[in-house]
Design a protein around this motif. Structure first.
Motif, PDB file in Angstrom:
ATOM      1  N   LEU A  75      -6.013   5.864  -1.523  1.00 38.04           N
ATOM      2  CA  LEU A  75      -5.861   4.622  -0.769  1.00 38.04           C
ATOM      3  C   LEU A  75      -5.645   4.859   0.721  1.00 38.04           C
ATOM      4  O   LEU A  75      -5.700   3.924   1.513  1.00 38.04           O
ATOM      5  CB  LEU A  75      -4.714   3.784  -1.341  1.00 38.04           C
ATOM      6  CG  LEU A  75      -4.938   3.238  -2.745  1.00 38.04           C
ATOM      7  CD1 LEU A  75      -3.701   2.476  -3.219  1.00 38.04           C
ATOM      8  CD2 LEU A  75      -6.164   2.354  -2.804  1.00 38.04           C
ATOM      9  N   LEU A  86       0.832  -1.198   0.000  1.00 35.51           N
ATOM     10  CA  LEU A  86       0.000   0.000   0.000  1.00 35.51           C
ATOM     11  C   LEU A  86       0.871   1.255   0.000  1.00 35.51           C
ATOM     12  O   LEU A  86       0.611   2.190  -0.755  1.00 35.51           O
ATOM     13  CB  LEU A  86      -0.936  -0.025   1.209  1.00 35.51           C
ATOM     14  CG  LEU A  86      -2.104   0.924   1.208  1.00 35.51           C
ATOM     15  CD1 LEU A  86      -2.934   0.781  -0.056  1.00 35.51           C
ATOM     16  CD2 LEU A  86      -2.968   0.682   2.427  1.00 35.51           C
ATOM     17  N   ARG A 134     -10.234   1.654   1.338  1.00 40.85           N
ATOM     18  CA  ARG A 134      -9.510   0.434   1.709  1.00 40.85           C
ATOM     19  C   ARG A 134     -10.459  -0.674   2.156  1.00 40.85           C
ATOM     20  O   ARG A 134     -10.247  -1.843   1.843  1.00 40.85           O
ATOM     21  CB  ARG A 134      -8.478   0.725   2.797  1.00 40.85           C
ATOM     22  CG  ARG A 134      -7.289   1.505   2.281  1.00 40.85           C
ATOM     23  CD  ARG A 134      -6.104   1.504   3.221  1.00 40.85           C
ATOM     24  NE  ARG A 134      -6.382   1.355   4.609  1.00 40.85           N
ATOM     25  CZ  ARG A 134      -6.585   2.348   5.463  1.00 40.85           C
ATOM     26  NH1 ARG A 134      -6.560   3.592   5.040  1.00 40.85           N
ATOM     27  NH2 ARG A 134      -6.813   2.105   6.737  1.00 40.85           N
ATOM     28  N   TRP A 194      -4.818  -4.572   3.174  1.00 38.52           N
ATOM     29  CA  TRP A 194      -5.461  -3.262   3.181  1.00 38.52           C
ATOM     30  C   TRP A 194      -5.604  -2.639   4.561  1.00 38.52           C
ATOM     31  O   TRP A 194      -5.931  -1.467   4.667  1.00 38.52           O
ATOM     32  CB  TRP A 194      -6.836  -3.349   2.524  1.00 38.52           C
ATOM     33  CG  TRP A 194      -6.774  -3.833   1.123  1.00 38.52           C
ATOM     34  CD1 TRP A 194      -7.162  -5.055   0.663  1.00 38.52           C
ATOM     35  CD2 TRP A 194      -6.285  -3.127  -0.011  1.00 38.52           C
ATOM     36  NE1 TRP A 194      -6.940  -5.148  -0.693  1.00 38.52           N
ATOM     37  CE2 TRP A 194      -6.405  -3.966  -1.127  1.00 38.52           C
ATOM     38  CE3 TRP A 194      -5.763  -1.845  -0.194  1.00 38.52           C
ATOM     39  CZ2 TRP A 194      -6.021  -3.585  -2.405  1.00 38.52           C
ATOM     40  CZ3 TRP A 194      -5.377  -1.474  -1.467  1.00 38.52           C
ATOM     41  CH2 TRP A 194      -5.511  -2.328  -2.553  1.00 38.52           C
ATOM     42  N   LEU A 219     -11.962  -2.096  -0.985  1.00 38.99           N
ATOM     43  CA  LEU A 219     -10.971  -2.913  -1.677  1.00 38.99           C
ATOM     44  C   LEU A 219     -10.705  -4.230  -0.934  1.00 38.99           C
ATOM     45  O   LEU A 219     -10.485  -5.265  -1.565  1.00 38.99           O
ATOM     46  CB  LEU A 219      -9.671  -2.128  -1.868  1.00 38.99           C
ATOM     47  CG  LEU A 219      -9.766  -0.994  -2.879  1.00 38.99           C
ATOM     48  CD1 LEU A 219      -8.510  -0.124  -2.832  1.00 38.99           C
ATOM     49  CD2 LEU A 219      -9.987  -1.538  -4.282  1.00 38.99           C
TER      50      LEU A 219
END
Length: 161
Positions: free
Chosen positions: A20, A8, A26, A95, A29
């Motif tokens: 992000l 990340l 996040r 994440w 995702l």
């Protein structure tokens, strides 16, 4: 500073994907990652479990009706929770903000619950006369796990204003 997983940080720094850093992005995702991993790994896990003959016994000695209801499950592999837990934990590691104590506590809850479920299923598969953990054993293990969680939450409590 918030430390994100290495991949990340790399994406944010090299591609300027500052979006992000947003927790909602996040979380979305992470859900998509877990879903896609489930679709990709599910058939592989099912084939592996079937090849190893890892199946729950469906004959229920409690009643004939219960045996009848469970009959369609014959041949269905057990231990499918492995897929859910693995995809969830991979998503969390990809994440999640691993510096956040609450994320680590959530990780501990999922992993601890998975271990209890695995032990329960393992006993069903290995010990012929047992149906898994008894209610008392499950409750004791859950109280231990969630007692540790409560202690962790108390330890990291956020001070008031």
């Amino acid at each position: 500073m918030i430390h994100h997983p290495l991949i990340l940080n790399w994406l944010i720094e090299h591609f300027h994907l500052y979006l992000l850093k947003n927790i909602t992005v996040r979380a979305t995702l992470a859900a998509v990652t877990a879903f896609v991993l489930s679709l990709l790994l599910g058939p592989i896990l099912i084939r592996w479990l079937q090849s190893r003959q890892i199946r729950e016994r469906v004959e229920k000695k409690d009643s004939a009706r219960l045996t009848e209801i469970h009959a369609p499950k014959a041949g269905t592999p057990t231990q499918g929770g492995i897929l859910i837990v693995v995809t969830m934990l991979v998503s969390l590691l990809l994440w999640g903000n691993l510096d956040n104590a609450f994320v680590l506590i959530a990780f501990m809850v999922v992993l601890g619950s998975a271990v209890i479920g695995w032990v329960d299923d393992r006993i069903k598969l290995v010990v012929a006369h047992r149906k898994g953990l008894t209610k008392s054993e499950k409750m004791a293990l859950m109280f231990l796990l969630y007692g540790l969680v409560a202690a962790g939450l108390w330890w990291v409590q956020v001070p008031g204003p």
